[in-house]
Design an enzyme around this catalytic site. Structure first.
Site, short mmCIF file in Angstrom:
data_model
loop_
_atom_site.label_atom_id
_atom_site.label_comp_id
_atom_site.label_asym_id
_atom_site.label_seq_id
_atom_site.Cartn_x
_atom_site.Cartn_y
_atom_site.Cartn_z
N THR A 147 -3.69 -3.49 -18.35
CA THR A 147 -3.67 -1.94 -17.92
C THR A 147 -1.62 -1.99 -17.52
O THR A 147 -1.40 -2.35 -16.95
CB THR A 147 -4.00 -1.83 -16.32
OG1 THR A 147 -3.13 -0.43 -15.62
CG2 THR A 147 -3.25 -2.75 -14.73
N TYR B 188 -3.03 -3.77 -7.97
CA TYR B 188 -4.15 -4.02 -8.75
C TYR B 188 -2.72 -4.09 -10.35
O TYR B 188 -3.32 -4.93 -11.10
CB TYR B 188 -4.17 -2.49 -8.91
CG TYR B 188 -5.10 -2.07 -10.19
CD1 TYR B 188 -6.30 -3.13 -10.95
CD2 TYR B 188 -4.32 -1.28 -11.51
CE1 TYR B 188 -6.27 -2.92 -12.45
CE2 TYR B 188 -4.99 -0.92 -12.35
CZ TYR B 188 -5.79 -1.96 -13.23
OH TYR B 188 -6.50 -1.74 -14.21
#
Length: 329
Positions: A117, A141
């Site tokens: 990501t 995250y």
């Protein structure tokens, strides 16, 4: 050669399965169906319900099906949720991924394509951000994904794995043929939220942060169409099968849109107005992040087909209408 797709019943994973089947590949999907759907898996693919952390199961699957390549999508992906539940995210995205990598090494897997990501960058010093920028994740995250990237690189050095890490920017849109799309209940993806507001499935759209140092004060993101994203995975697989070296690549178009620009685009494409509520920033959200997208084109020959926000929004709206018709049937 069979490909194992973890999380292949989810949004991006199901599109990967479609692309692999369309390309004539044999596919096995491993998904615990916590966020995925049986109906989203192409009937030509084999679905095994289970968890990527089950090392014995993964080893049995790899050996029994002759799997040489794994595309790993299974993960938790909501930034604010990760701030509230960091240990849950380190379990899902780091601990379980470690188990998957261990099983892959034990069973002799040759290639791994890992879904990472842009959140690993945090708020970059420069936009577009290049792959050689210093990672500085601002949410659990992003940190959980960066830790998995580091694990994969170390395992590759020790055990001879070949890999490509793909750092996703904001994924949106749907399969152009209407076979799959973003279906997760209560999803936080901006374009999906807007499309649900168009159809009256939400009372409106909330904007989180209007005081960012951007042109209109709202966050700026690089939106990549989901079929273009999975095309990058197929290009990565071809690269690895040809003996190509390990790579870490951004997956984005190199152009950003603000939250307000996206909202106005959805209103224009749909012809529907809907309420917009302005609110404070959420923890972990950077002001702006746009992909430096040259390396992926040069290294694996990726050529996107749907680099157009109007097209992406139109696909997302079409998918929401398909979903609404399915629910009404």
């Amino acid at each position: 050669m069979t490909v194992l797709v973890t999380g292949g019943a989810g949004y991006i994973g199901s599109h990967m399965v479609l692309a692999l089947v369309d390309a004539g590949e044999k596919v096995v999907v491993l998904d615990n169906l916590s966020n995925g759907f049986r109906w989203a898996v192409h009937p030509a693919a084999e679905l095994i319900v289970g968890d990527v952390s089950d090392q014995d199961l993964v080893e049995r699957i790899v050996k029994a099906r002759g799997i040489e390549s794994i595309a790993h999508f299974a993960a938790k992906i909501v930034v604010p949720e990760s701030v509230a539940d960091p240990l849950g995210y380190y379990l899902a995205n780091t601990v379980k991924t470690r188990a998957l990598f261990a099983a892959a090494v034990a069973a002799g897997v040759k290639h791994v394509i890992f879904s990472s990501t842009a959140a690993v960058y945090g708020t970059p010093e420069h936009n577009p951000v290049r792959e050689d920028a210093r990672p500085h994740p601002e949410s659990p995250y992003g940190t959980s994904k960066l830790m998995s990237e580091l694990m994969l690189a170390d395992a590759a050095k020790a055990h001879g794995l070949a890999y490509v890490v793909l750092r996703y920017f904001n994924v949106a849109g749907a399969d152009p043929d209407g076979r799959s799309g973003q279906s997760t209940p209560n999803a936080t993806h901006l374009i999906k939220v807007c499309c649900e507001a168009v159809l009256g499935l939400r009372p409106g759209v909330s904007v989180f942060g209007t005081d960012f140092p951007t042109a209109d004060g709202t966050g700026v993101r690089d939106y990549i169409q989901v079929s273009d994203l999975v095309a990058a995975h197929l290009d990565a697989l071809r690269h690895l099968r040809k003996g190509g070296g390990n790579l870490t690549l951004n997956c984005g178009y190199g152009r950003g849109y603000s939250v307000l620009e996206v909202i106005e685009m959805v209103k224009r494409v749909s012809g529907v107005d809907f309420p917009v509520t302005l609110g404070p920033r959420r923890p972990g959200d950077p002001a702006a992040i746009v992909a430096g997208a040259d390396r992926i084109r040069g290294e694996i020959g990726w050529r996107p087909k749907f680099d157009d926000l109007t097209t992406i929004v139109g696909q997302a709206l079409a998918w929401e209408r398909i979903q609404a018709a399915r629910r009404a049937a």
